[in-house]
Design an enzyme around this catalytic site. Structure first.
Site, PDB file in Angstrom:
ATOM      1  N   ASP A 125     138.369  26.011 -47.505  1.00  0.00           N
ATOM      2  CA  ASP A 125     137.241  25.438 -48.234  1.00  0.00           C
ATOM      3  C   ASP A 125     136.645  24.421 -47.271  1.00  0.00           C
ATOM      4  O   ASP A 125     137.271  23.389 -46.977  1.00  0.00           O
ATOM      5  CB  ASP A 125     137.738  24.768 -49.529  1.00  0.00           C
ATOM      6  CG  ASP A 125     136.595  24.112 -50.301  1.00  0.00           C
ATOM      7  OD1 ASP A 125     135.538  23.849 -49.699  1.00  0.00           O
ATOM      8  OD2 ASP A 125     136.783  23.862 -51.503  1.00  0.00           O
ATOM      9  N   ILE A 167     116.022  34.928 -47.772  1.00  0.00           N
ATOM     10  CA  ILE A 167     116.707  36.009 -47.056  1.00  0.00           C
ATOM     11  C   ILE A 167     117.489  36.852 -48.067  1.00  0.00           C
ATOM     12  O   ILE A 167     118.106  36.298 -48.986  1.00  0.00           O
ATOM     13  CB  ILE A 167     117.694  35.412 -46.002  1.00  0.00           C
ATOM     14  CG1 ILE A 167     116.996  34.374 -45.094  1.00  0.00           C
ATOM     15  CG2 ILE A 167     118.372  36.511 -45.187  1.00  0.00           C
ATOM     16  CD1 ILE A 167     115.912  34.882 -44.175  1.00  0.00           C
ATOM     17  N   SER A 189     117.812  25.061 -44.497  1.00  0.00           N
ATOM     18  CA  SER A 189     116.931  25.891 -45.334  1.00  0.00           C
ATOM     19  C   SER A 189     115.529  25.313 -45.291  1.00  0.00           C
ATOM     20  O   SER A 189     115.359  24.089 -45.127  1.00  0.00           O
ATOM     21  CB  SER A 189     117.424  25.892 -46.783  1.00  0.00           C
ATOM     22  OG  SER A 189     116.431  26.435 -47.634  1.00  0.00           O
ATOM     23  N   TYR A 230     120.417  21.160 -53.849  1.00  0.00           N
ATOM     24  CA  TYR A 230     120.411  22.054 -52.674  1.00  0.00           C
ATOM     25  C   TYR A 230     119.442  21.543 -51.599  1.00  0.00           C
ATOM     26  O   TYR A 230     119.800  21.466 -50.416  1.00  0.00           O
ATOM     27  CB  TYR A 230     120.027  23.466 -53.139  1.00  0.00           C
ATOM     28  CG  TYR A 230     120.078  24.526 -52.067  1.00  0.00           C
ATOM     29  CD1 TYR A 230     121.292  25.060 -51.630  1.00  0.00           C
ATOM     30  CD2 TYR A 230     118.907  25.019 -51.486  1.00  0.00           C
ATOM     31  CE1 TYR A 230     121.332  26.045 -50.655  1.00  0.00           C
ATOM     32  CE2 TYR A 230     118.940  26.003 -50.518  1.00  0.00           C
ATOM     33  CZ  TYR A 230     120.157  26.519 -50.105  1.00  0.00           C
ATOM     34  OH  TYR A 230     120.198  27.500 -49.137  1.00  0.00           O
ATOM     35  N   ARG A 242     130.799  37.068 -45.696  1.00  0.00           N
ATOM     36  CA  ARG A 242     129.681  37.948 -46.078  1.00  0.00           C
ATOM     37  C   ARG A 242     128.351  37.247 -45.799  1.00  0.00           C
ATOM     38  O   ARG A 242     128.329  36.115 -45.312  1.00  0.00           O
ATOM     39  CB  ARG A 242     129.799  38.339 -47.545  1.00  0.00           C
ATOM     40  CG  ARG A 242     129.668  37.165 -48.505  1.00  0.00           C
ATOM     41  CD  ARG A 242     129.918  37.617 -49.929  1.00  0.00           C
ATOM     42  NE  ARG A 242     130.041  36.488 -50.818  1.00  0.00           N
ATOM     43  CZ  ARG A 242     129.155  36.167 -51.765  1.00  0.00           C
ATOM     44  NH1 ARG A 242     128.086  36.887 -51.931  1.00  0.00           N
ATOM     45  NH2 ARG A 242     129.358  35.131 -52.549  1.00  0.00           N
ATOM     46  N   LYS A 259     120.288  20.220 -47.763  1.00  0.00           N
ATOM     47  CA  LYS A 259     119.742  20.850 -46.552  1.00  0.00           C
ATOM     48  C   LYS A 259     118.911  19.851 -45.738  1.00  0.00           C
ATOM     49  O   LYS A 259     118.910  19.893 -44.508  1.00  0.00           O
ATOM     50  CB  LYS A 259     118.921  22.088 -46.924  1.00  0.00           C
ATOM     51  CG  LYS A 259     119.759  23.203 -47.581  1.00  0.00           C
ATOM     52  CD  LYS A 259     120.918  23.664 -46.697  1.00  0.00           C
ATOM     53  CE  LYS A 259     121.637  24.888 -47.239  1.00  0.00           C
ATOM     54  NZ  LYS A 259     122.717  25.339 -46.341  1.00  0.00           N
TER      55      LYS A 259
HETATM   56  P1  NAP Z   1     126.222  34.047 -49.500  1.00  0.00           P
HETATM   57  O1  NAP Z   1     125.911  35.492 -49.320  1.00  0.00           O
HETATM   58  O2  NAP Z   1     126.494  33.522 -50.864  1.00  0.00           O
HETATM   59  O3  NAP Z   1     127.388  33.672 -48.497  1.00  0.00           O
HETATM   60  C1  NAP Z   1     127.950  32.392 -48.470  1.00  0.00           C
HETATM   61  C2  NAP Z   1     129.353  32.491 -47.937  1.00  0.00           C
HETATM   62  O4  NAP Z   1     129.916  31.172 -47.941  1.00  0.00           O
HETATM   63  C3  NAP Z   1     130.248  33.366 -48.799  1.00  0.00           C
HETATM   64  O5  NAP Z   1     131.052  34.180 -47.976  1.00  0.00           O
HETATM   65  C4  NAP Z   1     131.072  32.348 -49.585  1.00  0.00           C
HETATM   66  O6  NAP Z   1     132.368  32.791 -49.951  1.00  0.00           O
HETATM   67  C5  NAP Z   1     131.201  31.244 -48.557  1.00  0.00           C
HETATM   68  N1  NAP Z   1     131.564  29.976 -49.168  1.00  0.00           N
HETATM   69  C6  NAP Z   1     131.169  29.463 -50.371  1.00  0.00           C
HETATM   70  N2  NAP Z   1     131.726  28.275 -50.577  1.00  0.00           N
HETATM   71  C7  NAP Z   1     132.499  28.013 -49.505  1.00  0.00           C
HETATM   72  C8  NAP Z   1     133.336  26.930 -49.125  1.00  0.00           C
HETATM   73  N3  NAP Z   1     133.510  25.863 -49.905  1.00  0.00           N
HETATM   74  N4  NAP Z   1     133.988  27.001 -47.945  1.00  0.00           N
HETATM   75  C9  NAP Z   1     133.848  28.078 -47.148  1.00  0.00           C
HETATM   76  N5  NAP Z   1     133.078  29.130 -47.439  1.00  0.00           N
HETATM   77  C10 NAP Z   1     132.405  29.094 -48.605  1.00  0.00           C
HETATM   78  O7  NAP Z   1     125.003  33.157 -48.964  1.00  0.00           O
HETATM   79  P2  NAP Z   1     124.020  33.370 -47.732  1.00  0.00           P
HETATM   80  O8  NAP Z   1     122.692  33.679 -48.297  1.00  0.00           O
HETATM   81  O9  NAP Z   1     124.612  34.238 -46.702  1.00  0.00           O
HETATM   82  O10 NAP Z   1     123.949  31.846 -47.222  1.00  0.00           O
HETATM   83  C11 NAP Z   1     124.528  31.411 -46.011  1.00  0.00           C
HETATM   84  C12 NAP Z   1     123.894  30.080 -45.641  1.00  0.00           C
HETATM   85  O11 NAP Z   1     122.500  30.258 -45.465  1.00  0.00           O
HETATM   86  C13 NAP Z   1     124.061  29.013 -46.720  1.00  0.00           C
HETATM   87  O12 NAP Z   1     124.296  27.758 -46.126  1.00  0.00           O
HETATM   88  C14 NAP Z   1     122.721  29.016 -47.408  1.00  0.00           C
HETATM   89  O13 NAP Z   1     122.435  27.790 -48.020  1.00  0.00           O
HETATM   90  C15 NAP Z   1     121.801  29.305 -46.235  1.00  0.00           C
HETATM   91  N6  NAP Z   1     120.504  29.842 -46.642  1.00  0.00           N
HETATM   92  C16 NAP Z   1     120.396  31.023 -47.305  1.00  0.00           C
HETATM   93  C17 NAP Z   1     119.142  31.484 -47.671  1.00  0.00           C
HETATM   94  C18 NAP Z   1     118.919  32.787 -48.396  1.00  0.00           C
HETATM   95  O14 NAP Z   1     117.779  33.051 -48.815  1.00  0.00           O
HETATM   96  N7  NAP Z   1     119.921  33.627 -48.570  1.00  0.00           N
HETATM   97  C19 NAP Z   1     118.012  30.720 -47.369  1.00  0.00           C
HETATM   98  C20 NAP Z   1     118.168  29.520 -46.712  1.00  0.00           C
HETATM   99  C21 NAP Z   1     119.422  29.097 -46.343  1.00  0.00           C
HETATM  100  P3  NAP Z   1     132.594  33.533 -51.360  1.00  0.00           P
HETATM  101  O15 NAP Z   1     131.649  34.675 -51.389  1.00  0.00           O
HETATM  102  O16 NAP Z   1     134.014  33.948 -51.298  1.00  0.00           O
HETATM  103  O17 NAP Z   1     132.290  32.496 -52.400  1.00  0.00           O
END
Ligand code: NAP
Length: 249
Positions: free
Chosen positions: A64, A190, A144, A157, A16, A161
Site C-alpha cells: 500500500d 484516459i 492529472s 482528487y 493494471r 494532484k
Molecule cells: P486504475 O486503472 O484504477 O489503476 C490504479 C492502480 O493503482 C491499480 O492497480 C490499483 O490497485 C493501484 N492502487 C490503488 N490503491 C493503491 C495503493 N494504496 N497502493 C498501491 N497501489 C494502489 O487507474 P489508472 O487510470 O491507471 O490511474 C493511474 C494513475 O493515473 C492514477 O494516479 C490516476 O490518478 C492517474 N490519472 C488517471 C487518469 C485517467 O483518466 N484514467 C487521468 C489522470 C490521472 P487495485 O486495482 O488492486 O486497487
C-alpha cells in the site's frame, strides 16, 4: 530508439491501467521493472506477463503505497532484487472518491490525499537515498489535468494532484544538482478502470470538450513516461507534461 538496458524501474500501482502500460513500455526498452500494487496477485500476474514478453527481470511487490512500512519494505525488496540500484521511480498509484464538497466525508478526503499524495512523498524519500548516492535518477509523478484546472466533484482528487505538482517542482529544485530529474505527467481523460465508472453519456460529454474529441489510451501516457525515463529528458526537470488531447493549453 530509446534504450533502457540495465536500468531499473519501480512503478507503483502497476498491476493494471496506466501503471501497467508504463511498465510494459519501460520493459520493452530494456529496463528491469518492479511491479508494485496493493494487490499481490495482480502484481504477480503483470510481472509474469511482462517477464514472458521481454528479456528483462521483473519482480512483483505487494505494497500500500500510502503506508510508510509497506513502502520501506517495497524499496528493500526492489533494491535487493536489482543489486542495490534504482534508476527510475514512477509514482502512479492513485484512486478517486468523488463527491461535491458539501457531501464529501472526511475519510474520503484523507484516503485520496494519502494514496495519491502521501505515497509520492514516501516513495520519493526512499528513492532519493539511492539516487543521491548514484548521482542520477528519474522520478516521474503521475498527476492529472484536474490538478491544473480543478474539477467540480473532485476536491480531494484535484487537491492531491495539485499537491503532487508542487511536490514535483520542489523536489526538482532540491535534487537538480545531483542529476536527479523530477517531472510530472498530467493525463487528461484516459480509458482505464478509473474512467470506466463514467456512463457513455458522460464520456461523450467529456470527449466533446477535448480538442482531439476523444479519450486517451494508457499507452499515450506511457510514451511520455518512457521519454521522461530516458536520457532524452536529461535537461528537463520540474515540468508538467500534459497528455490530454489538447484539453489544457
Ligand atoms: P486504475 O486503472 O484504477 O489503476 C490504479 C492502480 O493503482 C491499480 O492497480 C490499483 O490497485 C493501484 N492502487 C490503488 N490503491 C493503491 C495503493 N494504496 N497502493 C498501491 N497501489 C494502489 O487507474 P489508472 O487510470 O491507471 O490511474 C493511474 C494513475 O493515473 C492514477 O494516479 C490516476 O490518478 C492517474 N490519472 C488517471 C487518469 C485517467 O483518466 N484514467 C487521468 C489522470 C490521472 P487495485 O486495482 O488492486 O486497487
Amino acid at each position: 530508439m530509446i534504450d533502457l538496458t540495465s536500468k531499473t524501474a519501480l512503478i507503483t500501482g502497476s498491476g493494471r491501467g496506466i501503471g501497467k502500460e508504463i511498465a510494459v513500455k519501460l520493459a520493452a526498452a530494456g529496463a528491469n521493472v518492479a511491479i508494485s500494487d496493493i494487490d499481490l496477485e495482480t502484481a504477480k500476474a503483470t510481472a509474469a506477463e511482462i517477464a514472458g514478453a521481454y528479456k528483462i527481470k521483473t519482480i512483483a511487490v505487494a505494497a500500500d503505497a500510502s503506508k510508510a512500512a509497506d513502502v520501506e519494505k517495497m524499496f528493500a525488496d526492489t533494491l535487493e532484487a536489482f543489486g542495490g540500484k534504482l534508476d527510475i521511480l514512477i509514482n502512479n498509484a492513485g484512486i478517486t472518491r468523488d463527491g461535491l464538497l458539501m457531501r464529501m466525508k472526511e475519510e474520503d478526503w484523507d484516503l485520496v490525499l494519502n494514496i495519491n499524495l502521501k505515497s509520492a512523498f514516501l516513495c520519493c524519500k526512499e528513492a532519493t537515498r539511492t539516487m543521491m548516492k548514484a548521482r542520477s535518477g528519474k522520478i516521474i509523478n503521475i498527476a492529472s489535468v484536474v490538478g491544473l484546472m480543478g474539477n467540480a466533484g473532485q476536491v480531494n482528487y484535484s487537491a492531491s494532484k495539485a499537491g503532487m505538482i508542487g511536490l514535483t517542482k520542489t523536489l526538482a529544485r532540491e535534487f537538480a544538482s545531483r542529476s536527479i530529474n523530477v517531472n510530472a505527467i498530467a493525463p487528461g481523460f484516459i480509458k482505464t478502470a478509473m474512467t470506466d465508472k463514467l456512463t457513455d453519456a458522460e464520456k461523450e460529454k467529456l470527449a466533446s470538450g477535448i480538442p482531439m474529441a476523444k479519450l486517451g489510451e494508457p499507452v499515450d501516457v506511457a510514451n511520455a513516461a518512457l521519454f521522461l525515463s530516458s536520457a532524452l529528458s536529461d535537461y528537463i526537470t520540474g515540468q508538467v507534461i500534459t497528455v490530454d488531447g489538447g484539453l489544457v493549453m
